[in-house]
Design a protein around this motif. Structure first.
Motif, PDB file in Angstrom:
ATOM      1  N   TRP A 126       0.834  -1.210   0.000  1.00  0.00           N
ATOM      2  CA  TRP A 126       0.000   0.000   0.000  1.00  0.00           C
ATOM      3  C   TRP A 126       0.866   1.256   0.000  1.00  0.00           C
ATOM      4  N   THR A 127       1.921   1.251   0.816  1.00  0.00           N
ATOM      5  CA  THR A 127       2.770   2.453   0.866  1.00  0.00           C
ATOM      6  C   THR A 127       3.556   2.627  -0.422  1.00  0.00           C
ATOM      7  N   THR A 128       4.032   1.541  -1.001  1.00  0.00           N
ATOM      8  CA  THR A 128       4.818   1.697  -2.231  1.00  0.00           C
ATOM      9  C   THR A 128       3.933   2.095  -3.407  1.00  0.00           C
ATOM     10  N   LEU A 129       2.754   1.501  -3.527  1.00  0.00           N
ATOM     11  CA  LEU A 129       1.859   1.879  -4.626  1.00  0.00           C
ATOM     12  C   LEU A 129       1.321   3.296  -4.450  1.00  0.00           C
ATOM     13  N   GLY A 130       0.953   3.640  -3.229  1.00  0.00           N
ATOM     14  CA  GLY A 130       0.424   4.978  -2.970  1.00  0.00           C
ATOM     15  C   GLY A 130       1.459   6.061  -3.231  1.00  0.00           C
ATOM     16  N   THR A 131       2.652   5.890  -2.699  1.00  0.00           N
ATOM     17  CA  THR A 131       3.691   6.901  -2.912  1.00  0.00           C
ATOM     18  C   THR A 131       4.141   6.932  -4.364  1.00  0.00           C
ATOM     19  N   SER A 132       4.103   5.802  -5.035  1.00  0.00           N
ATOM     20  CA  SER A 132       4.465   5.779  -6.461  1.00  0.00           C
ATOM     21  C   SER A 132       3.487   6.603  -7.285  1.00  0.00           C
TER      22      SER A 132
END
Length: 169
Positions: free
Chosen positions: A130-136
């Motif tokens: 979730w954090t990697t997709l959201g920040t991406s």
């Protein structure tokens, strides 16, 4: 910092990434086509080549070839597309468009990786995706706006159209 720098490869990787962030930002924000653009641009390309090559020697996240490495593969393609068109410009009608798109994707990928790398450690491992997709997504959106605002696409639509670039009104 101990978690970030775990080997000589990761030290080289982080050092080259810092150079790439600085030179990539400089090239985006300064006038295009100048001697300084070309000089700093080549420093960016070389530093990115180091970043992307050393990425394949870092396996601490998954212990095997993972999504980070696939990102490095795609970043290599963007970088090669961006700089290769300059080298082949005598044979390519719209080389400037392809140079711009390739280098823009390269820099956006670098910014996105920086933001993901800086933020995913702040959350428990169960939130990794979730954090990697959201920040991406946020990074690509902000990067797209910045690149558009500092490009001749947004400043000189008639000139951009004459060059074969897409014009966004």
């Amino acid at each position: 910092m101990d978690e970030l720098i775990q080997s000589p490869v990761s030290l080289i990787h982080v050092g080259a990434a810092i150079v790439a962030l600085a030179t990539g930002t400089f090239v985006i924000m300064k006038p295009k086509g100048t001697a300084r653009h070309q000089q700093v641009g080549y420093v960016y390309v070389v530093s990115m080549m180091v970043v992307l090559t050393t990425a394949f020697g870092i396996y601490r996240l998954f212990g095997r070839f993972g999504i980070v490495h696939w990102g490095a593969v795609f970043s290599w393609l963007a970088l090669i597309g961006g700089i290769g068109t300059v080298w082949l410009r005598a044979h390519l009608r719209n080389w400037l468009l392809w140079h711009y798109l390739g280098m823009s994707l390269s820099v956006m990928g670098l910014y996105t990786t920086f933001v993901v790398e800086a933020t995913y450690r702040l959350f428990p491992a169960r939130f990794f995706w979730w954090t990697t997709l959201g920040t991406s997504l946020v990074s690509f959106a902000v990067g797209s706006l910045l690149i558009y605002n500092y490009s001749s696409l947004s400043r000189q639509p008639a000139e951009a159209a004459d060059r074969g670039w897409p014009v966004m009104d």
